[in-house]
Design an enzyme around this catalytic site. Sequence first.
Site, short mmCIF file in Angstrom:
data_model
loop_
_atom_site.label_atom_id
_atom_site.label_comp_id
_atom_site.label_asym_id
_atom_site.label_seq_id
_atom_site.Cartn_x
_atom_site.Cartn_y
_atom_site.Cartn_z
N ASN A 60 0.85 -1.20 0.00
CA ASN A 60 0.00 0.00 0.00
C ASN A 60 0.88 1.24 0.00
O ASN A 60 2.00 1.22 0.50
CB ASN A 60 -0.89 0.03 1.25
N HIS A 103 -6.97 2.11 12.63
CA HIS A 103 -7.64 1.08 11.83
C HIS A 103 -7.00 -0.30 12.03
O HIS A 103 -5.82 -0.42 12.36
CB HIS A 103 -7.53 1.41 10.34
N LYS A 120 1.56 -5.64 9.29
CA LYS A 120 1.99 -4.51 8.45
C LYS A 120 3.46 -4.18 8.70
O LYS A 120 3.88 -4.08 9.84
CB LYS A 120 1.13 -3.27 8.75
N HIS A 173 -3.72 0.52 13.92
CA HIS A 173 -2.62 1.30 13.32
C HIS A 173 -3.12 2.66 12.86
O HIS A 173 -4.26 2.77 12.38
CB HIS A 173 -2.02 0.54 12.14
N TYR A 218 3.51 0.61 2.90
CA TYR A 218 3.56 -0.54 3.78
C TYR A 218 3.14 -1.82 3.07
O TYR A 218 2.32 -1.79 2.16
CB TYR A 218 2.73 -0.33 5.05
N GLU A 270 -13.16 -4.13 8.08
CA GLU A 270 -12.52 -2.96 8.68
C GLU A 270 -13.10 -2.66 10.05
O GLU A 270 -14.33 -2.67 10.23
CB GLU A 270 -12.68 -1.73 7.77
N ASP A 287 -13.01 8.59 9.51
CA ASP A 287 -12.19 8.63 10.73
C ASP A 287 -12.75 9.58 11.78
O ASP A 287 -12.24 9.65 12.89
CB ASP A 287 -10.74 8.96 10.38
C1 LIG Z 1 -6.78 0.37 2.99
C2 LIG Z 1 -7.24 0.21 1.57
C3 LIG Z 1 -8.10 1.11 0.97
N1 LIG Z 1 -8.49 0.93 -0.32
C4 LIG Z 1 -9.37 1.92 -0.93
C5 LIG Z 1 -10.74 2.00 -0.30
C6 LIG Z 1 -10.95 3.43 0.06
O1 LIG Z 1 -12.08 3.97 -0.61
C7 LIG Z 1 -9.69 4.18 -0.36
C8 LIG Z 1 -9.11 4.98 0.77
O2 LIG Z 1 -9.01 4.11 1.87
P1 LIG Z 1 -8.91 4.66 3.34
O3 LIG Z 1 -9.56 6.00 3.44
O4 LIG Z 1 -9.39 3.57 4.25
O5 LIG Z 1 -7.32 4.85 3.49
P2 LIG Z 1 -6.58 5.10 4.89
O6 LIG Z 1 -7.36 6.04 5.74
O7 LIG Z 1 -5.19 5.45 4.54
O8 LIG Z 1 -6.62 3.68 5.57
C9 LIG Z 1 -5.46 3.01 6.04
O9 LIG Z 1 -5.08 3.70 7.20
C10 LIG Z 1 -4.33 3.01 8.17
C11 LIG Z 1 -3.10 3.84 8.46
C12 LIG Z 1 -4.01 1.60 7.90
O10 LIG Z 1 -3.08 1.04 8.51
C13 LIG Z 1 -4.84 0.82 6.98
O11 LIG Z 1 -4.01 0.14 6.06
C14 LIG Z 1 -5.85 1.59 6.25
O12 LIG Z 1 -7.06 1.52 6.98
O13 LIG Z 1 -8.75 3.19 -0.77
C15 LIG Z 1 -8.06 -0.14 -1.09
O14 LIG Z 1 -8.43 -0.30 -2.26
N2 LIG Z 1 -7.22 -1.06 -0.52
C16 LIG Z 1 -6.78 -0.92 0.79
O15 LIG Z 1 -6.00 -1.79 1.27
#
Ligand SMILES: Cc1cn([C@H]2C[C@H](O)[C@@H](COP(=O)(O)OP(=O)(O)O[C@H]3O[C@H](C)C(=O)[C@H](O)[C@H]3O)O2)c(=O)[nH]c1=O
Length: 184
Positions: free
Chosen positions: A48, A61, A71, A118, A131, A142, A171
């Site tokens: 990622n 998360h 991770k 995390h 990561y 989630e 969030d």
């Molecule tokens: C996590 C993830 C997200 N997505 C898509 C789905 C969402 O619509 C979009 C943005 O995701 P999100 O807003 O959940 O991204 P983060 O807020 O950076 O989430 C991460 O934040 C913390 C720091 C973490 O450790 C996790 O890996 C993860 O939850 O990417 C994907 O297609 N694949 C993925 O593995």
Amino acid sequence: MNIIETPLEGLLVIEPKIWEDSRGYFYESFSAREFAAADINAVFVQDNQSFSQKGTLRGLHAQAPPFAQGKLVRVIQGSALDVAVDIRKHSVTYGQYFSLELTGENHKQMWIPPGFLHGFITLQDDTIFTYKVTNYYDKNSEIGVMWNDPTININWTAHIAESDLLLSDKDLVLEAFSSFQSPF
Ligand SMILES: Cc1cn([C@H]2C[C@H](O)[C@@H](COP(=O)(O)OP(=O)(O)O[C@H]3O[C@H](C)C(=O)[C@H](O)[C@H]3O)O2)c(=O)[nH]c1=O
């Protein structure tokens, strides 16, 4: 690579060997052989990457089993305060957190096994956070807890004014730790 234990059992800080010369630097950002030699049980299936301006806070998360993720996290460019919270119900450090500044200069990494929430806050603009994870993304798995939960009481804003924080809508409405039912 140097492996440094933390007060949370299984959560490790990794300092890779950096080869610097007049051109710049080279280092192995991951080696299955080194992980095996250190008895770290991790098979990565997905990488990622996120790009964030200063003050972006992503977290707290995790994914519930059977999609729980280990991770291996690092910062390629910029800097972030990375945070892991122990949510293993039978752990003596349940609810406790460990934080570490990861930067494009210190090349430090954190190995976060399954069983931790995390999150991170970026301390510079244009921070690239990347990561490796040991399980695929599964939206329905989630789980999350509010970044500013008073029980966990993470000191996020030593470097950033709370008014300057950038969070996703998701969030802003995560669970309180007091009502959180950990699946670990
Ligand atoms: C996590 C993830 C997200 N997505 C898509 C789905 C969402 O619509 C979009 C943005 O995701 P999100 O807003 O959940 O991204 P983060 O807020 O950076 O989430 C991460 O934040 C913390 C720091 C973490 O450790 C996790 O890996 C993860 O939850 O990417 C994907 O297609 N694949 C993925 O593995």
